[in-house]
Enzyme design. Structure first.
Site, short mmCIF file in Angstrom:
data_model
loop_
_atom_site.label_atom_id
_atom_site.label_comp_id
_atom_site.label_asym_id
_atom_site.label_seq_id
_atom_site.Cartn_x
_atom_site.Cartn_y
_atom_site.Cartn_z
N GLU A 11 6.66 -4.26 0.97
CA GLU A 11 5.05 -3.62 1.18
C GLU A 11 4.69 -2.69 -0.09
O GLU A 11 3.36 -2.77 -0.22
CB GLU A 11 5.43 -2.81 2.45
N GLY A 77 3.75 -5.52 14.25
CA GLY A 77 3.92 -6.61 15.23
C GLY A 77 2.53 -6.42 15.79
O GLY A 77 2.09 -5.19 16.17
N MET A 172 6.73 1.10 12.98
CA MET A 172 7.88 2.20 13.17
C MET A 172 7.52 3.37 12.27
O MET A 172 8.39 4.51 12.45
CB MET A 172 9.14 1.64 12.62
N GLU A 173 6.35 3.55 11.61
CA GLU A 173 6.03 4.73 10.87
C GLU A 173 4.85 5.40 10.72
O GLU A 173 4.62 6.72 10.56
CB GLU A 173 6.10 4.50 9.17
N ASP A 196 4.13 -10.55 12.93
CA ASP A 196 4.81 -11.26 14.00
C ASP A 196 3.92 -10.82 15.51
O ASP A 196 3.47 -9.61 15.35
CB ASP A 196 6.18 -10.90 14.16
#
Ligand code: ADE
Length: 229
Positions: A11, A77, A172-173, A196
């Site tokens: 990233e 996602g 997740m962050e 995804d």
């Protein structure tokens, strides 16, 4: 100084290639890369995955660099009709796994002492939108929900989906970066490229397949965004 945070090597690697006069600064548990992109001062850091990594990295960045804003880029996602490579810009950010609803006075995702959602900076949001329009990228503006797991099933996030109809990206962050920025009163924006799609058969393969391209796109957007900040 513009602060840029990524969670995965992929990233931030394409963004790092754009930095001139790069200086590597190791502070306690993180390495920061300071320099210029499009003649603007930037500092870039790899946070690692999950909420704790994101929070301590954001805090270290704000405490040690005079950042006027925080930008978090990466992959996520997708759900609710977004497609691979679409970009989701955060209007608001929340946790999908924070739950003190049993106390009776909080909604799912809400942290006591905070509003139910963390709000992105409006001016940063409008500028990001402008860049995406100019680059002809498909994008959605909506909510990004974070938790400490890679999410496959919509069942995992059903409580927040029942509360809000516009959560397009799960990762997740973002929640921890948004909360830390809010605590320090630093404007933030988060945009994530969809790697995804939740409940797709090939979700695992797609994540790896789209990680590189999504990250490259994120750096393209970032370069243009920095130009107008
Ligand atoms: N990052 C990219 N895809 C994700 C997913 N499905 N869940 C959590 N984080 C992600």
């Amino acid at each position: 100084m513009i602060g840029i945070i990524g969670a995965l090597d992929e990233e931030i690697s394409s963004i790092l290639k754009e930095v001139t006069d790069i200086e590597k600064i190791k502070l306690k548990v993180r390495t920061f890369y300071k320099g210029q992109i499009n003649n603007k001062d930037v500092v870039i850091v790899l946070a690692g995955e999950g909420k704790v990594n994101a929070a301590i990295t954001t805090s270290l960045m704000i405490e040690n660099f005079n950042v006027k804003c925080i930008i978090n880029v990466g992959v996520a996602g997708g759900q609710k009709g977004v497609k691979h490579r679409d970009v989701v810009i955060s209007s608001e950010v929340l946790y999908h796994d924070f739950d003190v609803t049993s106390f009776g006075k909080y909604v799912r995702g809400q942290v006591p002492g905070f509003k139910p959602l963390f709000y992105a900076d409006e001016s940063l949001l409008n500028k990001t939108k402008m860049v995406l329009n100019n680059l002809h990228f498909n994008y959605k503006i909506g909510k990004i929900a974070s938790g400490d797991q890679f999410v496959y099933s919509k069942e995992t996030i059903k409580d927040v989906n029942e509360l809000y109809s516009d959560i397009y990206a799960i990762e997740m962050e973002a929640g921890a970066i948004a909360q830390t920025s809010t605590i320090y009163n630093v404007p933030f924006i988060i945009y994530r490229s969809i790697s995804d799609i939740l409940e797709d058969e090939d979700q695992d393969d797609d994540f790896y397949k789209f990680l590189a391209i999504a990250s490259k796109n994120a750096s393209l957007v970032l370069k243009e965004l920095i130009r107008i900040l």
